[in-house]
Scaffold this motif. Structure first.
Motif, mmCIF file in Angstrom:
data_model
loop_
_atom_site.group_PDB
_atom_site.id
_atom_site.type_symbol
_atom_site.label_atom_id
_atom_site.label_comp_id
_atom_site.label_asym_id
_atom_site.label_seq_id
_atom_site.Cartn_x
_atom_site.Cartn_y
_atom_site.Cartn_z
ATOM 1 N N THR A 1 40.064 42.362 18.765
ATOM 2 C CA THR A 1 41.268 42.604 17.958
ATOM 3 C C THR A 1 42.537 42.000 18.577
ATOM 4 O O THR A 1 43.540 41.855 17.898
ATOM 5 N N ARG B 1 37.879 39.666 13.947
ATOM 6 C CA ARG B 1 38.795 40.738 13.519
ATOM 7 C C ARG B 1 38.216 42.109 13.839
ATOM 8 O O ARG B 1 38.942 43.068 14.087
ATOM 9 N N LEU B 2 36.874 42.211 13.838
ATOM 10 C CA LEU B 2 36.239 43.504 14.119
ATOM 11 C C LEU B 2 36.100 43.790 15.613
ATOM 12 O O LEU B 2 36.252 44.926 16.045
ATOM 13 N N VAL B 3 35.797 42.743 16.400
ATOM 14 C CA VAL B 3 35.432 43.042 17.799
ATOM 15 C C VAL B 3 36.431 42.529 18.852
ATOM 16 O O VAL B 3 36.444 43.047 19.966
ATOM 17 N N GLY C 1 33.309 45.035 6.028
ATOM 18 C CA GLY C 1 34.448 45.009 6.951
ATOM 19 C C GLY C 1 34.415 46.092 8.009
ATOM 20 O O GLY C 1 35.459 46.492 8.528
ATOM 21 N N SER C 2 33.214 46.596 8.332
ATOM 22 C CA SER C 2 33.134 47.561 9.447
ATOM 23 C C SER C 2 31.921 47.232 10.305
ATOM 24 O O SER C 2 30.899 46.767 9.797
ATOM 25 N N LEU C 3 32.057 47.505 11.596
ATOM 26 C CA LEU C 3 31.017 47.107 12.545
ATOM 27 C C LEU C 3 29.831 48.060 12.456
ATOM 28 O O LEU C 3 30.010 49.273 12.409
ATOM 29 N N LEU D 1 29.740 42.175 7.053
ATOM 30 C CA LEU D 1 31.056 41.527 7.065
ATOM 31 C C LEU D 1 31.795 41.794 5.752
ATOM 32 O O LEU D 1 33.012 41.973 5.743
#
Ligand SMILES: O=C(O)CCC(=O)C(=O)O
Ligand SMILES: [Fe+2]
Length: 315
Positions: free
Chosen positions: A178, A174-176, A92-94, A89
């Protein structure tokens, strides 16, 4: 609220009611109708106020007298959350090795908490329930569907759950997801409990939430899988069947969490032995609420599972 404010409230209600009466009604018919509606509205208002007052009294008794047996549980900074998840987290990327989507369904699972911590949490919940019994306080149940379990926000977890929303659920959203518009600005946090002599299952439903976090805390059980049957907008919630590719059965594992959209239809399958407790965090977004309801019109949004079907069939 002062008497004058009551009158304003009642006046507004009366204006609303009278504005929609058929114009060919006689004065007598109008008066009788308005008096009847007003009488039941006043009763309902008194009842709501009484409920609000008794809830306030219940909450203030808990605030004043309940002493936790494990105070560290109430402090988010002391939650031993999976370090890999926190690092992901922060980046900030999955990373699909850490947060895993199940078969493109929009349900994501991840390792969240150590089982020992989950057990301490279960012990604290039992301690609170017993304290309520000892002090003659009747527990508020989590929602209209679950008869067992407790509302965590009622006995001191409000701040901690808020931190979980801000530090875990919102960054993940926010990542998954949107299309969900942050912030996630309010929540309802509770425990659901299933046992052979209590609730064994939960019927097909959607949550009163934009996004839901569901964490399995324990204990030993069989069955109780979470069945998912498709994301739907308000227009398609109850009148469209799940497609085969939308159907999944998620096995709960202690310490593991899943995150899904509130309007992802789901049910809890019956447990077949033991006892299951899960922490459920319904996270809401006032911004998303307006979008979810299509700002009052009935057009189907792109994220609805049925919308995608219509599109595919058009091609
Ligand atoms: O039993 C579960 O794990 C899910 C509960 C649930 O869906 C709910 O309380 O909204
Ligand atoms: Fe649910």
């Amino acid at each position: 609220m002062s008497e004058n404010e009551h009158d304003v409230e009642e006046q507004a209600f009366l204006e609303e009611v009278t504005a929609h009466l058929p114009s060919d009604w006689s004065d007598e018919r109008r008066n009788t109708y308005v008096q009847n509606v007003l009488t039941s509205w006043r009763k309902h208002r008194t009842h709501s106020r009484d409920e609000l007052q008794s809830r306030e009294k219940y909450l203030s008794t808990i605030r004043q007298y309940f002493k936790s047996q494990s105070p560290e549980l109430y402090d988010f900074k002391q939650w031993p959350i999976n370090e890999n998840l926190l690092a992901m987290l922060a980046r900030g990327s999955l990373d699909s090795d850490i947060v895993n989507q199940i078969q493109s369904t929009g349900v994501y699972t991840f390792s969240f908490l150590p089982t020992t911590f989950c057990q301490t949490l279960i012990n604290e919940i039992a301690y609170f329930e017993q304290w309520c019994v000892d002090n003659g306080l009747e527990l508020y149940r989590p929602n209209s569907m679950n008869k067992y379990g407790v509302i965590l926000d009622h006995f001191g977890f409000d701040k901690c759950l808020n931190d979980i929303v801000n530090n875990i659920v919102e960054p993940l959203t926010r990542l998954v997801f949107t299309h969900v518009i942050p912030p996630l600005d309010s929540h309802h946090g509770f425990i659901v409990e299933y046992a052979m002599d209590k609730d064994r299952k939960l019927d097909f439903h959607v949550d009163d939430a934009a996004v839901t976090l569901n964490v399995c805390l324990g204990t030993d059980f069989t069955g109780g899988q979470l069945y998912f049957g498709g994301v739907r907008c308000v227009s398609h919630i109850s009148n469209t069947k799940p497609r085969t590719d939308e159907e999944i059965y998620l096995e709960h594992q202690v310490g593991t969490a899943c995150i899904h959209l509130g309007n992802h239809r789901h049910r809890a399958m019956p447990i077949t032995s033991g006892r299951r407790l899960n922490l459920i965090l319904w996270c809401r977004s006032a911004n998303f609420y307006a979008v979810e309801n299509n700002h009052g019109n009935n057009t189907c949004p792109t994220w609805c599972g049925f919308h995608q079907i219509e599109k595919k069939e058009d091609i």
